[in-house]
Design an enzyme around this catalytic site. Structure first.
Site, PDB file in Angstrom:
ATOM      1  N   GLU A 190      42.536 -18.615-132.674  1.00  0.00           N
ATOM      2  CA  GLU A 190      41.413 -19.088-133.484  1.00  0.00           C
ATOM      3  C   GLU A 190      41.117 -18.140-134.651  1.00  0.00           C
ATOM      4  OE1 GLU A 190      38.302 -21.847-131.509  1.00  0.00           O
ATOM      5  OE2 GLU A 190      37.404 -19.867-131.560  1.00  0.00           O
TER       6      GLU A 190
ATOM      7  N   GLU B 163      43.692 -18.737-137.197  1.00  0.00           N
ATOM      8  CA  GLU B 163      43.424 -20.010-137.893  1.00  0.00           C
ATOM      9  C   GLU B 163      42.306 -19.820-138.926  1.00  0.00           C
ATOM     10  OE1 GLU B 163      42.264 -23.214-135.266  1.00  0.00           O
ATOM     11  OE2 GLU B 163      42.118 -24.649-136.928  1.00  0.00           O
TER      12      GLU B 163
ATOM     13  N   CYS C 118      35.977 -24.758-128.185  1.00  0.00           N
ATOM     14  CA  CYS C 118      36.069 -24.457-126.745  1.00  0.00           C
ATOM     15  C   CYS C 118      35.278 -25.431-125.899  1.00  0.00           C
ATOM     16  CB  CYS C 118      35.486 -23.082-126.438  1.00  0.00           C
ATOM     17  SG  CYS C 118      36.093 -21.797-127.469  1.00  0.00           S
TER      18      CYS C 118
ATOM     19  N   SER D 244      38.351 -26.349-135.124  1.00  0.00           N
ATOM     20  CA  SER D 244      39.569 -25.578-134.879  1.00  0.00           C
ATOM     21  C   SER D 244      40.524 -26.460-134.081  1.00  0.00           C
ATOM     22  CB  SER D 244      39.220 -24.322-134.073  1.00  0.00           C
ATOM     23  OG  SER D 244      40.375 -23.823-133.453  1.00  0.00           O
TER      24      SER D 244
ATOM     25  N   LYS E 185      34.217 -30.416-118.633  1.00  0.00           N
ATOM     26  CA  LYS E 185      35.610 -29.984-118.458  1.00  0.00           C
ATOM     27  C   LYS E 185      36.395 -30.983-117.612  1.00  0.00           C
ATOM     28  CE  LYS E 185      35.598 -26.139-120.755  1.00  0.00           C
ATOM     29  NZ  LYS E 185      36.480 -25.950-121.904  1.00  0.00           N
TER      30      LYS E 185
ATOM     31  N   GLU F 292      37.418 -33.354-120.132  1.00  0.00           N
ATOM     32  CA  GLU F 292      38.419 -32.740-121.008  1.00  0.00           C
ATOM     33  C   GLU F 292      39.813 -32.755-120.373  1.00  0.00           C
ATOM     34  OE1 GLU F 292      38.344 -28.429-121.532  1.00  0.00           O
ATOM     35  OE2 GLU F 292      38.616 -28.698-123.677  1.00  0.00           O
TER      36      GLU F 292
ATOM     37  N   GLU G 262      45.294 -35.988-124.851  1.00  0.00           N
ATOM     38  CA  GLU G 262      45.762 -34.891-125.717  1.00  0.00           C
ATOM     39  C   GLU G 262      46.051 -33.632-124.904  1.00  0.00           C
ATOM     40  OE1 GLU G 262      42.891 -36.453-125.975  1.00  0.00           O
ATOM     41  OE2 GLU G 262      42.475 -37.108-128.013  1.00  0.00           O
TER      42      GLU G 262
ATOM     43  N   CYS H  68      27.709 -21.353-121.746  1.00  0.00           N
ATOM     44  CA  CYS H  68      28.276 -21.745-120.445  1.00  0.00           C
ATOM     45  C   CYS H  68      27.492 -21.148-119.274  1.00  0.00           C
ATOM     46  CB  CYS H  68      29.716 -21.262-120.337  1.00  0.00           C
ATOM     47  SG  CYS H  68      30.720 -21.799-121.726  1.00  0.00           S
TER      48      CYS H  68
END
Ligand code: SF4
Ligand code: SF4
Ligand code: FES
Length: 574
Positions: free
Chosen positions: A279, A282, A299, A319, A358, A361, A366, A503
């Protein structure tokens, strides 16, 4: 300005303008509440907090009524107690009698109130409505039969997250909480954050459990079952085992996971370091090549879904890095599998996350590589606690163990990912090194720490001044997006976390409304950072090794193949 009020015949001082509830709580006097939520405007809907005030004909709601000079309040008069008891009995009249089987048995506000008010029989037997449970979501399970219509979930979803995936539907005794057009949450705008679960007083909302699939894998001799734990987990579970809230039990947790039967225990903070390597590269690439700015962290899967649904024009600002969970999942089934000569199809990869999103996710298309999912199951922190208890592991009597290398060593920068601002701080430490060739003298970047929903700073790195912002809660994030849309250009890098505080207070964490517990978790992560010797992601020896032996360099072709992804506009029912 202070004013005098009398509570249960005792004179106390209150602050002009505050509510009766605030004044009472400061004095250590507890008044039960159901619909009230700290920091949000009171609705006065449930009337559980009623108190008796001399010369007022009706009982008044302490959560919404301001104190007045000379007020004489009774918090537990027979009239007050009778009123509260009647409310509880009415709620119970339409509530299933299945506490023994309920997710929230032992941690249910309605159950506690029934006990506190000594309700031992069903005196009011109302007609029970029949409801369908909604288990369509990858993350959230809804059982309307257990809902007491307090509205806390709706308010969190709307006021903190700006999603408004659920609302009151219907009238009178037929009122329920539902998602748009009575369709499942899976096709709604729900971003799976689980903040509604944290707000819910009963078992009406909880996560979709992955415990069964994890146990099935553990009992399958053909599977090698590995597990990773997110940075915040080791400081979030101590209190569930009678230990000091916030205590870091990382080593003991590693040992417990091995005793349950996981073959390898990895640390998601390792892949937090990997995320930072990618990151920060990037970001530097975008800044030095006139790329799309500001760049947003990626994230947090709740945030990603929010952008896809509500703000697709900002997808190009996200990102392309996968989250640490997914990066580690990808690396386990490639780098690690190759090293150990294991067929990736025989690996069952589990993660423990403070997050319900999550689960969604890991189910995204993907997040696969050649048709193999990076991650096979996600347990929330709450599910981890259940698993440890179910296997009879005595946390207080086992020796700590280290996680397994090469994916078990982390920097403390990777560990502070659990706090809002942690990703930003970790990224800046490494960006500084990459741009100047020198290490920061002071690694602690105060400007991005703290619990506010937005923090901004200008950071000087060599000749470059970088504008950064850290936001938590999607309502706060959306406000910043609007400012950018309206022309703000002074911010280059933005960390967004869906859950307020990050989190550490995620939707999969042990349910508590005790802010002291959350603060102790935050402090614990920063204490680890204070004492650890590896303070930046690029210093992690195993991160150096994975680049030397496998990935080449950040943003390499291999990195892109495994560690990066793309997002696209998502149509949902709103
Ligand atoms: S999980 Fe989050 S977005 Fe979904 S309904 Fe609950 S609060 Fe709203
Ligand atoms: S689902 Fe839970 S938080 Fe939402 S209204 Fe019902 S009881 Fe309250
Ligand atoms: S808590 Fe005060 S009215 Fe519900």
């Amino acid at each position: 300005m202070n004013i005098n009020i009398e509570v249960n015949n005792k004179l106390i001082q209150a602050k002009k303008g505050e509510t009766i509830l605030t004044a009472l709580n400061r004095e250590g006097i507890h008044v039960p509440t159901l619909c009230y939520m700290k920091d949000l405007m009171p609705t006065g809907a449930c009337r559980m907090c009623v108190v008796e005030v001399e010369k007022k004909p009706n009982l008044i709601t302490a959560c919404s009524y301001p104190v007045e000079e000379g007020m004489k309040i009774k918090t537990n008069s027979p009239r007050v107690v009778h009123s509260r008891k009647t409310i509880i009995e009415l709620l119970l009249s339409n509530h299933p009698d299945d506490c023994l089987y309920c997710e929230r048995n032992g941690n249910c506000e309605l159950q506690k109130l029934s006990e506190q008010y000594n309700i031992r029989e069903r005196r009011i037997s109302g007609k029970k409505n029949k409801y369908r449970v909604d288990q369509s979501s990858a993350s959230i399970f809804r059982d309307p039969a257990k809902c007491i219509l307090c509205g806390r979930c709706i308010r969190v979803c709307e006021e903190i997250e700006k999603v408004t995936a659920i609302d009151f539907v219907g009238r009178g005794s037929k009122t329920i909480i539902n998602s748009a057009f009575n369709k499942g949450l899976n096709v709604s705008s729900c971003v799976n954050c689980g903040q509604c679960i944290m707000a819910c007083p009963t078992g009406a909302l909880h996560e979709i459990s992955h415990i069964d699939r994890v146990e099935a894998a553990l009992n399958n001799p053909e599977k090698m079952v590995v597990i990773q734990h997110a940075p915040s987990i080791s400081v979030s579970i101590a209190e569930e085992f009678g230990l000091k809230p916030g205590a870091d039990i990382n080593g003991v947790m590693n040992a417990a996971l091995r005793k349950i039967g996981f073959s390898k225990v990895f640390d998601t903070s390792f892949s937090a370091d990997l995320t930072i390597m990618e990151e920060s590269s990037e970001l530097i690439h975008r800044i030095t090549n006139n790329g799309v700015l500001p760049m947003f962290t990626s994230c947090c899967p709740g945030w990603i879904k929010y952008v896809e649904e509500f703000r697709p024009e900002f997808i190009k600002n996200l990102s392309t890095c996968k989250s640490p969970q997914q990066m580690l999942g990808a690396v386990i089934k490639s780098y690690y599998a190759e090293q150990e000569k294991i067929n990736p199809e025989n690996i069952f990869s589990v993660s423990i996350m403070p997050c319900t999103a999550k689960k969604f996710e890991c189910s995204r298309e993907e997040m696969t590589n050649n048709g193999i999912a990076d991650i096979d199951a996600v347990l929330t922190t709450r599910e981890l606690v259940k698993l440890i208890k179910a296997y009879g592991i005595d946390i207080n009597n086992i020796e700590p163990e280290l996680a397994d290398n090469p994916l078990g060593t982390r920097s403390s920068a990777g560990k502070i990912f659990g706090n809002t601002g942690g990703v930003m701080e970790a990224a800046l430490r490494t960006a500084y090194f990459k741009l100047t060739g020198e290490e920061l003298i002071n690694y602690k970047i105060d400007a991005v720490r703290g619990e506010e929903s937005r923090k901004e700073a200008k950071i000087q790195i060599g000749k470059l001044e970088i504008g950064v912002a850290v936001v938590s809660g999607l309502a706060a994030a959306d406000k910043l997006l609007t400012e950018i849309e309206n022309g703000r250009k002074d911010i280059h890098f933005i960390e967004v976390m869906t859950c307020p505080g990050g989190c550490i207070a995620g939707g999969g964490q042990p349910i508590t409304h005790d802010v002291k517990r959350i603060k102790s978790r935050i402090k614990s992560l920063y204490d680890i950072d204070k004492t650890d010797s590896i303070k930046a992601s690029h210093q992690n020896p195993y991160i150096k090794e994975i680049y030397e032996n496998y990935l080449g360099e950040p943003l390499s072709h291999k990195s892109h193949e495994l560690l990066h992804t793309h997002y696209s506009k998502r149509d949902v029912l709103k």
